[in-house]
Scaffold this active site. Structure first.
Site, PDB file in Angstrom:
ATOM      1  N   ALA A  41       1.790  41.882 -18.147  1.00 32.12           N
ATOM      2  CA  ALA A  41       1.565  43.244 -17.643  1.00 32.12           C
ATOM      3  C   ALA A  41       1.632  43.302 -16.126  1.00 32.12           C
ATOM      4  O   ALA A  41       1.032  42.469 -15.436  1.00 32.12           O
ATOM      5  CB  ALA A  41       0.204  43.755 -18.100  1.00 32.12           C
ATOM      6  N   GLY A  46      -2.754  37.576 -12.557  1.00 33.99           N
ATOM      7  CA  GLY A  46      -1.843  36.458 -12.814  1.00 33.99           C
ATOM      8  C   GLY A  46      -0.384  36.865 -12.693  1.00 33.99           C
ATOM      9  O   GLY A  46       0.438  36.153 -12.103  1.00 33.99           O
ATOM     10  N   CYS A  47      -0.057  38.021 -13.228  1.00 37.53           N
ATOM     11  CA  CYS A  47       1.327  38.497 -13.191  1.00 37.53           C
ATOM     12  C   CYS A  47       1.741  38.848 -11.765  1.00 37.53           C
ATOM     13  O   CYS A  47       2.896  38.645 -11.372  1.00 37.53           O
ATOM     14  CB  CYS A  47       1.499  39.698 -14.125  1.00 37.53           C
ATOM     15  N   THR A  48       0.801  39.338 -10.974  1.00 32.11           N
ATOM     16  CA  THR A  48       1.079  39.624  -9.566  1.00 32.11           C
ATOM     17  C   THR A  48       1.374  38.328  -8.822  1.00 32.11           C
ATOM     18  O   THR A  48       2.345  38.241  -8.063  1.00 32.11           O
ATOM     19  CB  THR A  48      -0.109  40.367  -8.918  1.00 32.11           C
ATOM     20  N   ALA A  51       4.880  37.106  -9.867  1.00 36.27           N
ATOM     21  CA  ALA A  51       5.949  37.939  -9.300  1.00 36.27           C
ATOM     22  C   ALA A  51       6.077  37.713  -7.793  1.00 36.27           C
ATOM     23  O   ALA A  51       7.192  37.660  -7.261  1.00 36.27           O
ATOM     24  CB  ALA A  51       5.682  39.411  -9.605  1.00 36.27           C
TER      25      ALA A  51
END
Length: 155
Positions: A41, A46-48, A51
């Site tokens: 998401a 974590g995804c930030t 990315a």
């Protein structure tokens, strides 16, 4: 549970909307290597981190002939917010139907805080210039994964 890809498999074709609502296809990248990474998401810690790591290393990867596409179940509007808030340079595409996530083996059962849940399995698939899977990494960590990929690819 979706089938995991193996080196030598043909990478499943996809066309998905990016953060601006424009279609992005794997076929658009024929003749270049593509790192397709799957994350749960946009706008989550974590995804930030992941990315941002890809964005920080984009020039190194591009110089070695790699394009990077991030895939999540998010809609283009949320991807646009994510890109703007974090100043991301990687191509982000949304797969709300989860068809591409499933085709790549990046959606299914996983452990989350000791419980078995169904969701996006953080994964990275490296596709060669001819559309074949070169590497497939599943259940990767958000932190340190990009450094590991660069090392594994010899970039």
């Amino acid at each position: 549970m979706s089938e995991r890809l193996q080196p030598g498999d043909t990478a499943p074709a996809f066309t998905l909307p990016d953060a601006d609502g424009k279609d992005v296809s794997l076929a658009d990248h024929k003749g270049r290597k593509v790192i397709v990474y799957f994350y749960p998401a946009a706008l989550t810690p974590g995804c930030t981190k992941q990315a941002c790591d890809f964005t920080d290393n984009l020039d190194v990867l591009a110089a070695a002939g790699y394009d990077v596409i991030g895939v999540s179940p998010d809609k283009p509007e949320k991807l646009a917010k994510f890109r703007e808030k974090e100043n991301l340079k990687v191509t982000l595409v949304g797969d709300p139907s989860k068809e591409t996530l499933e085709a790549y083996g990046a959606f299914g059962e996983k452990k989350l805080y000791g419980k078995t849940v169904t969701g996006v399995i953080r994964s990275t698939v490296v596709v060669d210039e001819t559309g074949k899977v070169e590497h497939a990494f599943y259940n990767v960590k958000a932190t340190g994964h990009v450094t590991k990929i660069i090392r594994d690819l010899g970039v």
